[in-house]
Every structure is written in structure tokens, then in C-alpha cells.
Design a protein around this motif. Structure first.
Motif, PDB file in Angstrom:
ATOM      1  N   ASN A  15       6.795   6.627  15.771  1.00 35.30           N
ATOM      2  CA  ASN A  15       5.628   7.488  15.893  1.00 35.30           C
ATOM      3  C   ASN A  15       5.338   8.323  14.658  1.00 35.30           C
ATOM      4  O   ASN A  15       4.567   9.247  14.718  1.00 35.30           O
ATOM      5  N   MET A  16       6.001   8.028  13.561  1.00 30.46           N
ATOM      6  CA  MET A  16       5.812   8.852  12.380  1.00 30.46           C
ATOM      7  C   MET A  16       4.352   8.794  11.914  1.00 30.46           C
ATOM      8  O   MET A  16       3.757   7.728  11.853  1.00 30.46           O
ATOM      9  N   SER A  17       3.808   9.955  11.581  1.00 30.71           N
ATOM     10  CA  SER A  17       2.411  10.032  11.142  1.00 30.71           C
ATOM     11  C   SER A  17       2.258   9.348   9.785  1.00 30.71           C
ATOM     12  O   SER A  17       3.225   9.242   9.028  1.00 30.71           O
ATOM     13  N   PRO A  18       1.039   8.904   9.446  1.00 30.20           N
ATOM     14  CA  PRO A  18       0.826   8.262   8.137  1.00 30.20           C
ATOM     15  C   PRO A  18       1.257   9.141   6.955  1.00 30.20           C
ATOM     16  O   PRO A  18       1.814   8.641   5.987  1.00 30.20           O
ATOM     17  N   ILE A  19       1.006  10.439   7.034  1.00 31.49           N
ATOM     18  CA  ILE A  19       1.397  11.318   5.922  1.00 31.49           C
ATOM     19  C   ILE A  19       2.922  11.373   5.795  1.00 31.49           C
ATOM     20  O   ILE A  19       3.472  11.307   4.702  1.00 31.49           O
ATOM     21  N   LYS A  20       3.609  11.457   6.935  1.00 33.72           N
ATOM     22  CA  LYS A  20       5.083  11.490   6.874  1.00 33.72           C
ATOM     23  C   LYS A  20       5.651  10.144   6.453  1.00 33.72           C
ATOM     24  O   LYS A  20       6.659  10.093   5.753  1.00 33.72           O
ATOM     25  N   GLU A  21       5.014   9.055   6.866  1.00 32.98           N
ATOM     26  CA  GLU A  21       5.490   7.732   6.405  1.00 32.98           C
ATOM     27  C   GLU A  21       5.411   7.657   4.893  1.00 32.98           C
ATOM     28  O   GLU A  21       6.266   7.091   4.239  1.00 32.98           O
ATOM     29  N   CYS A  22       4.354   8.235   4.363  1.00 34.11           N
ATOM     30  CA  CYS A  22       4.159   8.235   2.915  1.00 34.11           C
ATOM     31  C   CYS A  22       5.177   9.145   2.236  1.00 34.11           C
ATOM     32  O   CYS A  22       5.857   8.749   1.304  1.00 34.11           O
ATOM     33  N   VAL A  47       4.021   2.640   0.864  1.00 31.95           N
ATOM     34  CA  VAL A  47       2.787   2.541   0.076  1.00 31.95           C
ATOM     35  C   VAL A  47       1.695   1.909   0.944  1.00 31.95           C
ATOM     36  O   VAL A  47       1.968   1.439   2.040  1.00 31.95           O
ATOM     37  N   ASN A  48       0.510   1.916   0.438  1.00 31.30           N
ATOM     38  CA  ASN A  48      -0.696   1.372   1.079  1.00 31.30           C
ATOM     39  C   ASN A  48      -0.949   1.737   2.542  1.00 31.30           C
ATOM     40  O   ASN A  48      -1.545   0.988   3.294  1.00 31.30           O
ATOM     41  N   THR A  49      -0.519   2.936   2.980  1.00 31.79           N
ATOM     42  CA  THR A  49      -0.921   3.413   4.305  1.00 31.79           C
ATOM     43  C   THR A  49      -2.196   4.242   4.156  1.00 31.79           C
ATOM     44  O   THR A  49      -2.891   4.480   5.142  1.00 31.79           O
ATOM     45  N   PRO A  69       6.058  11.165  -4.211  1.00 29.48           N
ATOM     46  CA  PRO A  69       4.710  10.869  -3.726  1.00 29.48           C
ATOM     47  C   PRO A  69       3.659  11.814  -4.328  1.00 29.48           C
ATOM     48  O   PRO A  69       3.947  12.984  -4.582  1.00 29.48           O
ATOM     49  N   VAL A  70       2.483  11.266  -4.562  1.00 26.31           N
ATOM     50  CA  VAL A  70       1.395  12.018  -5.189  1.00 26.31           C
ATOM     51  C   VAL A  70       0.246  12.175  -4.192  1.00 26.31           C
ATOM     52  O   VAL A  70       0.030  11.318  -3.330  1.00 26.31           O
ATOM     53  N   GLN A  71      -0.475  13.277  -4.314  1.00 26.95           N
ATOM     54  CA  GLN A  71      -1.659  13.516  -3.491  1.00 26.95           C
ATOM     55  C   GLN A  71      -2.818  13.922  -4.389  1.00 26.95           C
ATOM     56  O   GLN A  71      -2.629  14.619  -5.387  1.00 26.95           O
ATOM     57  N   ASP A 115       0.872   0.905  -5.683  1.00 24.44           N
ATOM     58  CA  ASP A 115       2.302   0.697  -5.444  1.00 24.44           C
ATOM     59  C   ASP A 115       3.111   1.987  -5.495  1.00 24.44           C
ATOM     60  O   ASP A 115       4.313   1.975  -5.716  1.00 24.44           O
ATOM     61  N   HIS A 116       2.427   3.088  -5.312  1.00 28.94           N
ATOM     62  CA  HIS A 116       3.084   4.401  -5.354  1.00 28.94           C
ATOM     63  C   HIS A 116       2.696   5.141  -4.073  1.00 28.94           C
ATOM     64  O   HIS A 116       1.533   5.082  -3.682  1.00 28.94           O
ATOM     65  N   PRO A 117       3.646   5.828  -3.388  1.00 27.49           N
ATOM     66  CA  PRO A 117       3.236   6.580  -2.189  1.00 27.49           C
ATOM     67  C   PRO A 117       2.149   7.591  -2.542  1.00 27.49           C
ATOM     68  O   PRO A 117       2.370   8.430  -3.418  1.00 27.49           O
ATOM     69  N   TYR A 118       1.001   7.478  -1.876  1.00 26.52           N
ATOM     70  CA  TYR A 118      -0.158   8.268  -2.271  1.00 26.52           C
ATOM     71  C   TYR A 118      -0.944   8.762  -1.060  1.00 26.52           C
ATOM     72  O   TYR A 118      -1.266   7.984  -0.167  1.00 26.52           O
ATOM     73  N   ILE A 119      -1.246  10.047  -1.066  1.00 24.14           N
ATOM     74  CA  ILE A 119      -2.101  10.637  -0.032  1.00 24.14           C
ATOM     75  C   ILE A 119      -3.447  10.912  -0.686  1.00 24.14           C
ATOM     76  O   ILE A 119      -3.515  11.651  -1.676  1.00 24.14           O
ATOM     77  N   PHE A 120      -4.501  10.336  -0.153  1.00 15.60           N
ATOM     78  CA  PHE A 120      -5.812  10.546  -0.761  1.00 15.60           C
ATOM     79  C   PHE A 120      -6.274  11.983  -0.498  1.00 15.60           C
ATOM     80  O   PHE A 120      -6.151  12.500   0.610  1.00 15.60           O
ATOM     81  N   ASN A 121      -6.805  12.618  -1.541  1.00 16.76           N
ATOM     82  CA  ASN A 121      -7.343  13.972  -1.418  1.00 16.76           C
ATOM     83  C   ASN A 121      -8.158  14.227  -2.679  1.00 16.76           C
ATOM     84  O   ASN A 121      -8.230  13.367  -3.557  1.00 16.76           O
TER      85      ASN A 121
END
Ligand code: 1CP
Length: 353
Positions: A13-20, A26-28, A292-294, A322-328
Motif C-alpha cells: 500500500n505504499m504511496s507513490p511518493i513513498k515508493e519514490c 523510478v517512473n512512478t 531522489p529529486v523533486q 532513470d532517477h527517482p523523481y517527484i514532479f513539482n
């Protein structure tokens, strides 16, 4: 269920942000936007009109939960961020804060004596509606598999507002930001300590009431121009808050806006993720840091047409493929933004493969 099963269920149940952030997936493509609850939304402006006192509005537990959720009713964001302000901290420390249209914040004068006269119980009491609002929001079904972001300003940024008593934007001269000093150098060190301790309390209270991620805004990091002063006022205080938040078991994102040396910042402070401003070259940063970058996209891009939005957003998505990324965004969304453009951006990010 035995504990093992429960754990599996939690991972599932991990949220997309926590998975990242935690699993470095990557690519969530999770997405939320700084200042997502605010003036670009007509439904917010309607409420704001009837509530001219901004601090009072932030302390209204009947309205804040709804404002916080307004953007999630429109867009498929992966997180809500509590509708509040970094300047609630000076307010909690007995320094009154007023917002006037077109001018921004004005703060009353403070002193070490005044700051020292406030104890933790009083502080928590002054800010209790913020915590109550978080608690209410955290129980809303709309947040299923999504995060609730709590936040604070970093000690340096808070110190700047407490001393300057207005936005540094307003005291800028000849392209050099200058700001008023209330404290002597020795007092500044004392003030930073007091601020840091109350920021910890503010973080703890937000986590206790349902915040699942904490973001630390060091919006005025750019005012410090030497490594020596950044060590003392940026890296060290951010690290103290990051360590503290990690101990609470909650991921922490840092936004050291305009800090010259993001690499050094990440190496010293070690946040779980770093939010970059729009002046950062994403191609360069990806080679320099491995957390991870945001963020990054210039908020002004959202004022242009859809083709341009698409081009600029795809640039970030491709670079961080190919890098954990949160769009913002690279800073808060501008009030003149058309909500339709936000919808377009969210769909674009969600559809990106
Ligand atoms: O007039 C109005 O309607 C008030 C505008 C407004 C809003 C909507 C202010 C005044 N604060 C906020 C909300 C806010 N502030 C949030 C809400 C959650 C969200 O949807 O994102 C957050 C996270 C903040 C954080 C904040 N406040 C920062 C850090 C982020 C950043 O922009 O760098 C800072 C620097 C502030 C101070 C502040 N509060 C408000 C204004 C206009 C300002 C900036 C003043 C300046 O220019 O220095």
C-alpha cells in the motif's frame, strides 16, 4: 494477520511518493505542486475574500481542511499539503504577523526576551488549530494511498523574516538583497537555537496529527553567499531538523531555494529527497547527487500555451527517467495560472511512460 503479513500489506500500500523516496522506484511519476492550495483556484479566492485576516484563516479548523483538499478535488495529485504558512512559527513565538494585499507579510518587532518567554505548551496552544486541521484532513478518504505533507520554514529563512519583518524582496537594493537586523551576532545564534527547537516541536505535532511527509522550505538560502555562512546557517540547522524528522519515521524533503551548492547541501544534510529550484540545471544535478529529486519546472511555464508546457515538462521527465523523481515546480505556482493548464500538466505527467 501476523506481523509479517501486515508488513507485506503496508509495502503493497505504499504511496507513490513513498515508493519514490523510500524504495527509489523510478517512473512512478508522482506529482504535487508547491502552493497548490491557493490563489490560482477560484474556489480558494472565494473563501479568501470572506476571510481577510490570513493568519486567522490559517487557524480556522472549519475551513483549512477544505482549502487543503480543494486541489485534490480537481487534480489527481499524489499529496495534499496542509494549508498554513511558514510564518505561523514567528506567530507561535509571540510575534504578530499580518498580511496585506500586494505587500505580503509584516511582522511586529521581536526580541530574544520575548522568544524566551514562550514555552512549549503556549506555543502548541497557539498553533493547535493547525494540528487539528491536519488531523481532520488525514482522515479523509480522498487521501487513500496519497500523502499528507506537513511543512516548516528552515531556521535561516524564519530568522530572516523575524528580523527583516517583511519580505526580503521588499528590502532589495541594487540587485543585492539586504535585510534588517534585529539581533546582534551573538543573539542571532541564540535565536537560531530557539527557532530550531520550536520547529522540532512544530514538526512533531504535525506528524502526530497525520502528516506522512515533511518538507522544509529554506526559501531564502540564496541570501548567504559564502560557504562559511552557509555551513552555520543553512547546512547545520537543516541537518538538525532532517535528523530529527527521520527519527520520527517520516520522510523529509528539503527545498534550499537558491543555495549555490546543492551537492554540498545534500552531502551534509542528507534529506530523503531534495526539491530543486528552476535555476538548477537538471542535467548537471543528476550527475552530482544520488538522492531522489523533486521539482524544477519554472512556474512561469504554466502561463504559456500547452505545446510549450508539454515541451518543458517532458524535458524534466526525460532527464529523470532513470532517477527517482517527484514532479513539482521550481517554486510556488503563480496566482495568475489557469487551473486548466494544471490539469493538462498533471495528465501529461501521469501518462508519461
Ligand atoms: O494573500 C493571500 O491569499 C495569501 C497568500 C499565501 C498563501 C496561499 C501566503 C502568504 N501563504 C500561503 C500558503 C502557503 N505558504 C502554503 C500552503 C500550502 C500550499 O498549497 O503549498 C505554503 C507551503 C507556504 C509556504 C511559504 N510561505 C513559504 C515557503 C515557500 C516559498 O514560497 O518559498 C514562504 C516564503 C512563505 C511566506 C509567505 N506567505 C505568504 C506570502 C505572500 C509569502 C511570501 C512573502 C515573500 O515574498 O517573502
Amino acid at each position: 494477520y501476523n506481523t509479517t503479513n501486515t508488513k507485506i500489506l503496508l509495502i503493497f500500500n505504499m504511496s507513490p511518493i513513498k515508493e519514490c523516496i523510500k524504495k527509489k522506484k523510478v517512473n512512478t511519476n508522482p506529482i504535487w505542486i508547491m502552493r497548490q492550495a491557493g490563489r490560482y483556484l477560484p474556489e480558494f479566492r472565494k473563501i479568501r475574500k470572506k476571510n481577510p485576516d490570513f493568519i486567522k484563516l490559517c487557524l480556522n479548523k472549519n475551513i483549512v481542511p477544505e482549502i487543503t483538499l480543494q486541489p485534490l478535488r480537481r487534480f489527481d495529485f499524489d499529496a495534499a499539503i496542509i494549508f498554513s504558512d511558514i510564518l505561523m512559527l514567528p506567530y507561535g513565538l509571540g510575534q504578530n504577523v499580518k498580511f496585506t494585499k500586494g505587500f505580503g507579510p509584516s511582522l511586529d518587532k521581536t526580541s530574544i526576551k520575548l522568544m524566551k518567554s514562550v514555552n512549549k505548551v503556549e506555543f502548541s496552544k497557539r498553533l493547535s488549530p493547525v494540528y487539528k486541521s491536519l488531523n481532520i484532513v488525514s482522515k479523509d478518504k480522498i487521501l487513500k494511498n496519497k500523502d499528507l505533507i506537513g511543512f516548516v520554514g528552515a531556521p535561516w529563512t524564519i530568522l530572516v523574516y523575524m528580523q527583516n519583518r517583511q519580505s526580503p524582496k521588499k528590502t532589495k537594493a541594487l540587485n543585492n538583497f539586504s535585510f534588517k537586523k534585529t539581533f546582534t551576532q551573538t543573539e542571532e545564534i541564540k535565536a537560531i537555537k530557539i527557532i530550531t527547537n520550536f520547529l522540532k516541536l512544530h514538526i512533531k505535532k504535525q506528524v502526530d496529527n497525520g502528516a506522512t511527509v515533511i518538507q522544509i522550505f529554506d526559501s531564502w538560502a540564496e541570501l548567504l553567499r559564502t560557504e562559511k555562512t552557509r555551513e552555520k546557517f543553512i547546512y547545520k540547522p537543516n541537518k538538525e531538523l532532517v535528523d530529527y524528522t527521520k527519527k520520527l519515521g517520516v520522510p523529509v524533503i528539503c527545498f534550499p531555494r537558491g543555495v549555490e551548492n546543492y551537492k554540498r547541501f545534500c552531502n551534509v544534510v542528507k534529506p530523503d529527497a531534495v526539491s530543486i529550484d528552476y535555476n538548477v540545471n537538471p542535467k548537471k544535478i543528476i550527475k552530482q547527487i544520488n538522492i531522489p529529486v523533486q521539482g524544477g519546472l519554472n512556474p512561469k511555464v504554466l502561463l504559456s500555451d500547452k505545446n510549450k508546457i508539454k515541451k518543458e515538462a517532458l524535458k524534466y521527465l526525460e532527464i529523470f527517467k532513470d532517477h527517482p523523481y517527484i514532479f513539482n515546480l521550481g517554486h510556488g505556482i503563480l496566482p495568475e495560472t489557469d487551473p486548466e493548464k494544471v490539469k493538462y500538466l498533471v495528465n501529461l505527467v501521469k501518462d508519461f511512460k
